[in-house]
Scaffold this motif. Structure first.
Motif, PDB file in Angstrom:
ATOM      1  N   MET A   1       0.837  -1.102  -0.111  1.00 32.82           N
ATOM      2  CA  MET A   1       0.049   0.085  -0.121  1.00 32.82           C
ATOM      3  C   MET A   1       1.136   1.266   0.204  1.00 32.82           C
ATOM      4  SD  MET A   1      -3.065   0.932   2.605  1.00 32.82           S
ATOM      5  CE  MET A   1      -3.851  -0.866   2.724  1.00 32.82           C
ATOM      6  N   LYS A   2       0.315   2.270  -0.711  1.00 27.53           N
ATOM      7  CA  LYS A   2       1.086   3.611  -0.674  1.00 27.53           C
ATOM      8  C   LYS A   2       0.616   4.426   0.142  1.00 27.53           C
ATOM      9  CE  LYS A   2       2.581   5.009  -4.695  1.00 27.53           C
ATOM     10  NZ  LYS A   2       2.620   5.648  -6.221  1.00 27.53           N
ATOM     11  N   ILE A   3       1.427   4.854   1.320  1.00 27.30           N
ATOM     12  CA  ILE A   3       0.927   5.610   2.465  1.00 27.30           C
ATOM     13  C   ILE A   3       1.849   6.977   2.468  1.00 27.30           C
ATOM     14  CG2 ILE A   3       0.817   5.706   4.896  1.00 27.30           C
ATOM     15  CD1 ILE A   3       1.392   2.713   4.778  1.00 27.30           C
ATOM     16  N   ALA A   4       1.071   8.065   2.888  1.00 28.67           N
ATOM     17  CA  ALA A   4       1.881   9.370   3.296  1.00 28.67           C
ATOM     18  C   ALA A   4       1.539   9.386   4.850  1.00 28.67           C
ATOM     19  CB  ALA A   4       1.033  10.536   2.580  1.00 28.67           C
ATOM     20  N   LEU A   5       2.760   9.534   5.416  1.00 25.12           N
ATOM     21  CA  LEU A   5       2.999   9.590   6.859  1.00 25.12           C
ATOM     22  C   LEU A   5       3.571  10.903   7.208  1.00 25.12           C
ATOM     23  CD1 LEU A   5       2.850   8.431   9.865  1.00 25.12           C
ATOM     24  CD2 LEU A   5       5.313   7.515   9.317  1.00 25.12           C
ATOM     25  N   ILE A   6       2.523  11.670   7.814  1.00 25.33           N
ATOM     26  CA  ILE A   6       2.827  13.150   8.249  1.00 25.33           C
ATOM     27  C   ILE A   6       3.489  13.010   9.697  1.00 25.33           C
ATOM     28  CG2 ILE A   6       2.000  15.255   8.833  1.00 25.33           C
ATOM     29  CD1 ILE A   6      -0.314  14.600   6.849  1.00 25.33           C
ATOM     30  N   GLY A   7       4.518  13.618   9.830  1.00 25.13           N
ATOM     31  CA  GLY A   7       5.316  13.573  11.097  1.00 25.13           C
ATOM     32  C   GLY A   7       6.023  12.423  11.465  1.00 25.13           C
ATOM     33  N   ALA A   8       6.764  11.756  10.409  1.00 26.25           N
ATOM     34  CA  ALA A   8       7.324  10.432  10.326  1.00 26.25           C
ATOM     35  C   ALA A   8       8.520  10.594  11.244  1.00 26.25           C
ATOM     36  CB  ALA A   8       7.579  10.092   8.823  1.00 26.25           C
ATOM     37  N   THR A   9       8.940  11.555  11.794  1.00 23.35           N
ATOM     38  CA  THR A   9      10.314  11.327  12.623  1.00 23.35           C
ATOM     39  C   THR A   9      10.037  11.726  13.953  1.00 23.35           C
ATOM     40  OG1 THR A   9      10.853  13.627  12.095  1.00 23.35           O
ATOM     41  CG2 THR A   9      11.996  12.167  10.719  1.00 23.35           C
ATOM     42  N   GLY A  10       8.728  11.928  14.344  1.00 22.57           N
ATOM     43  CA  GLY A  10       8.388  12.364  15.746  1.00 22.57           C
ATOM     44  C   GLY A  10       8.190  11.334  16.638  1.00 22.57           C
ATOM     45  N   TYR A  11       7.864  11.354  17.887  1.00 23.89           N
ATOM     46  CA  TYR A  11       7.817  10.607  19.024  1.00 23.89           C
ATOM     47  C   TYR A  11       6.978   9.146  18.680  1.00 23.89           C
ATOM     48  CZ  TYR A  11       7.247   8.778  23.934  1.00 23.89           C
ATOM     49  OH  TYR A  11       7.337   7.988  24.974  1.00 23.89           O
ATOM     50  N   VAL A  12       5.791   9.522  18.146  1.00 24.43           N
ATOM     51  CA  VAL A  12       4.995   8.349  17.675  1.00 24.43           C
ATOM     52  C   VAL A  12       5.232   8.038  16.044  1.00 24.43           C
ATOM     53  CG1 VAL A  12       2.672   7.555  17.328  1.00 24.43           C
ATOM     54  CG2 VAL A  12       3.285   8.908  19.255  1.00 24.43           C
ATOM     55  N   GLY A  13       5.555   8.913  15.196  1.00 22.32           N
ATOM     56  CA  GLY A  13       5.765   9.069  13.735  1.00 22.32           C
ATOM     57  C   GLY A  13       6.715   7.971  13.407  1.00 22.32           C
ATOM     58  N   ALA A  14       7.818   8.116  14.190  1.00 20.58           N
ATOM     59  CA  ALA A  14       9.039   7.134  14.065  1.00 20.58           C
ATOM     60  C   ALA A  14       8.565   5.682  14.065  1.00 20.58           C
ATOM     61  CB  ALA A  14      10.282   7.621  14.723  1.00 20.58           C
ATOM     62  N   LYS A  15       8.039   5.399  15.118  1.00 23.55           N
ATOM     63  CA  LYS A  15       7.404   4.127  15.132  1.00 23.55           C
ATOM     64  C   LYS A  15       6.426   3.583  14.121  1.00 23.55           C
ATOM     65  CE  LYS A  15       9.998   3.278  18.769  1.00 23.55           C
ATOM     66  NZ  LYS A  15      11.157   2.282  18.925  1.00 23.55           N
ATOM     67  N   LEU A  16       5.735   4.442  13.814  1.00 22.05           N
ATOM     68  CA  LEU A  16       4.741   4.306  12.710  1.00 22.05           C
ATOM     69  C   LEU A  16       5.445   3.754  11.406  1.00 22.05           C
ATOM     70  CD1 LEU A  16       1.888   6.795  13.528  1.00 22.05           C
ATOM     71  CD2 LEU A  16       1.686   4.484  13.897  1.00 22.05           C
ATOM     72  N   LEU A  17       6.513   4.718  11.121  1.00 22.47           N
ATOM     73  CA  LEU A  17       7.322   4.632   9.918  1.00 22.47           C
ATOM     74  C   LEU A  17       7.864   3.230   9.932  1.00 22.47           C
ATOM     75  CD1 LEU A  17       8.691   5.823   7.568  1.00 22.47           C
ATOM     76  CD2 LEU A  17      10.506   6.701   8.848  1.00 22.47           C
ATOM     77  N   ALA A  18       8.708   2.924  11.054  1.00 15.72           N
ATOM     78  CA  ALA A  18       9.423   1.458  11.229  1.00 15.72           C
ATOM     79  C   ALA A  18       8.526   0.344  10.898  1.00 15.72           C
ATOM     80  CB  ALA A  18      10.073   1.752  12.473  1.00 15.72           C
ATOM     81  N   GLU A  19       7.131   0.369  11.761  1.00 12.40           N
ATOM     82  CA  GLU A  19       6.054  -0.566  11.433  1.00 12.40           C
ATOM     83  C   GLU A  19       5.623  -0.930  10.043  1.00 12.40           C
ATOM     84  OE1 GLU A  19       4.012  -3.859  12.735  1.00 12.40           O
ATOM     85  OE2 GLU A  19       5.605  -2.953  13.804  1.00 12.40           O
ATOM     86  N   ALA A  20       5.303   0.171   9.317  1.00 12.70           N
ATOM     87  CA  ALA A  20       4.912   0.248   8.064  1.00 12.70           C
ATOM     88  C   ALA A  20       5.973  -0.409   7.056  1.00 12.70           C
ATOM     89  CB  ALA A  20       4.317   1.863   7.785  1.00 12.70           C
ATOM     90  N   ALA A  21       7.217   0.237   7.225  1.00  9.79           N
ATOM     91  CA  ALA A  21       8.178  -0.284   6.294  1.00  9.79           C
ATOM     92  C   ALA A  21       8.112  -1.728   6.442  1.00  9.79           C
ATOM     93  CB  ALA A  21       9.266   0.654   6.631  1.00  9.79           C
ATOM     94  N   SER A  22       8.447  -2.050   7.867  1.00  8.76           N
ATOM     95  CA  SER A  22       8.806  -3.537   7.956  1.00  8.76           C
ATOM     96  C   SER A  22       7.714  -4.468   7.541  1.00  8.76           C
ATOM     97  CB  SER A  22       8.889  -3.624   9.591  1.00  8.76           C
ATOM     98  OG  SER A  22       7.696  -3.881  10.297  1.00  8.76           O
ATOM     99  N   ARG A  23       6.599  -3.940   7.023  1.00  5.74           N
ATOM    100  CA  ARG A  23       5.402  -4.692   6.587  1.00  5.74           C
ATOM    101  C   ARG A  23       5.317  -4.605   4.926  1.00  5.74           C
ATOM    102  NH1 ARG A  23       0.126  -4.819  10.167  1.00  5.74           N
ATOM    103  NH2 ARG A  23       1.254  -4.276  12.261  1.00  5.74           N
ATOM    104  N   GLY A  24       6.391  -3.774   4.423  1.00  2.36           N
ATOM    105  CA  GLY A  24       6.882  -3.742   3.056  1.00  2.36           C
ATOM    106  C   GLY A  24       5.674  -2.633   2.315  1.00  2.36           C
ATOM    107  N   HIS A  25       5.028  -1.638   3.038  1.00  2.00           N
ATOM    108  CA  HIS A  25       4.356  -0.532   2.631  1.00  2.00           C
ATOM    109  C   HIS A  25       5.364   0.463   1.906  1.00  2.00           C
ATOM    110  CE1 HIS A  25       0.484  -2.062   4.089  1.00  2.00           C
ATOM    111  NE2 HIS A  25       1.129  -2.321   5.322  1.00  2.00           N
TER     112      HIS A  25
END
Length: 212
Positions: A1-25
């Motif tokens: 899936m193609k996702i736009a993640l706003i705030g991808a380096t923040g306190y929560v955003g960094a973990k969302l980025l890692a999780e989404a990327a690890s699942r191949g998004h």
């Protein structure tokens, strides 16, 4: 899936980025400082000003979903800045024709008793009140939204770095706590719950919460 993640380096955003990327998004990480986004497969960093609706809409074009981890912690008037930002994110998402918006919410708007929200209790930390009130305003904004398919995920009262277990409980509008009265979730498991919702939508046009 193609996702736009706003705030991808923040306190929560960094973990969302890692999780989404690890699942191949495929993740477009939208941040104020792209150089802070870790280089990894499937992740593209771009600079964005959330308050610039047209510029944000241009960056959101073509994605399947937007996840907002936007916050105004560093601003003078956190509540007003956060609300303006969320208004811009909602407008930009609609302008870009993106069908889904998932939002990182706060625990403050969760009920601890009938009609009593956590943010309104005497024990709620003063330094987080502006952020919590802004997140509550954002929830009201989303609940009034008639076009977007939105979802907000509120964490437990304590959201801290920890372990990714994949084992947690989901709720709706009441604060969840364990048998000892502790309300907590790790950042890692919060990210699991959010990306699970992205992949298998179960809370369309509503808010839900996650805790151990």
């Amino acid at each position: 899936m193609k996702i736009a993640l706003i705030g991808a380096t923040g306190y929560v955003g960094a973990k969302l980025l890692a999780e989404a990327a690890s699942r191949g998004h495929d993740v477009k990480a939208l941040v104020s400082r792209p150089e802070k986004v870790p280089a990894q497969p499937g992740v593209q960093a771009a600079r964005v000003d959330v308050q610039d609706r047209d510029g944000l809409a241009a960056q959101l074009a073509g994605v399947d979903a937007v996840i907002s981890a936007f916050s105004g912690h560093a601003q003078q008037d956190v509540r007003a800045y956060y609300v303006r930002g969320m208004q811009s994110i909602v407008a930009a998402t609609k302008a870009a024709g993106v069908p889904r918006l998932l939002v990182v919410g706060g625990a403050g708007s969760l009920e601890v008793a009938p009609g009593v929200q956590l943010v309104d209790t005497p024990e709620f930390p003063a330094q987080w009140k502006g952020t919590a009130e802004g997140a509550r305003d954002a929830l009201a904004l989303l609940r009034a939204e008639r076009e977007l398919d939105w979802t907000m995920l509120s964490p437990a009262a304590h959201l801290e770095p920890g372990t990714r277990t994949g084992i947690f409980r989901l709720g709706t509008d009441s604060l969840l706590a364990d048998a000892s009265g502790n309300s907590r979730i790790s950042l890692e498991d919060y990210a699991v719950a959010m990306i699970d919702e992205l992949e298998r939508p179960a809370h369309s046009r509503t808010r839900f919460t996650v805790a151990y």
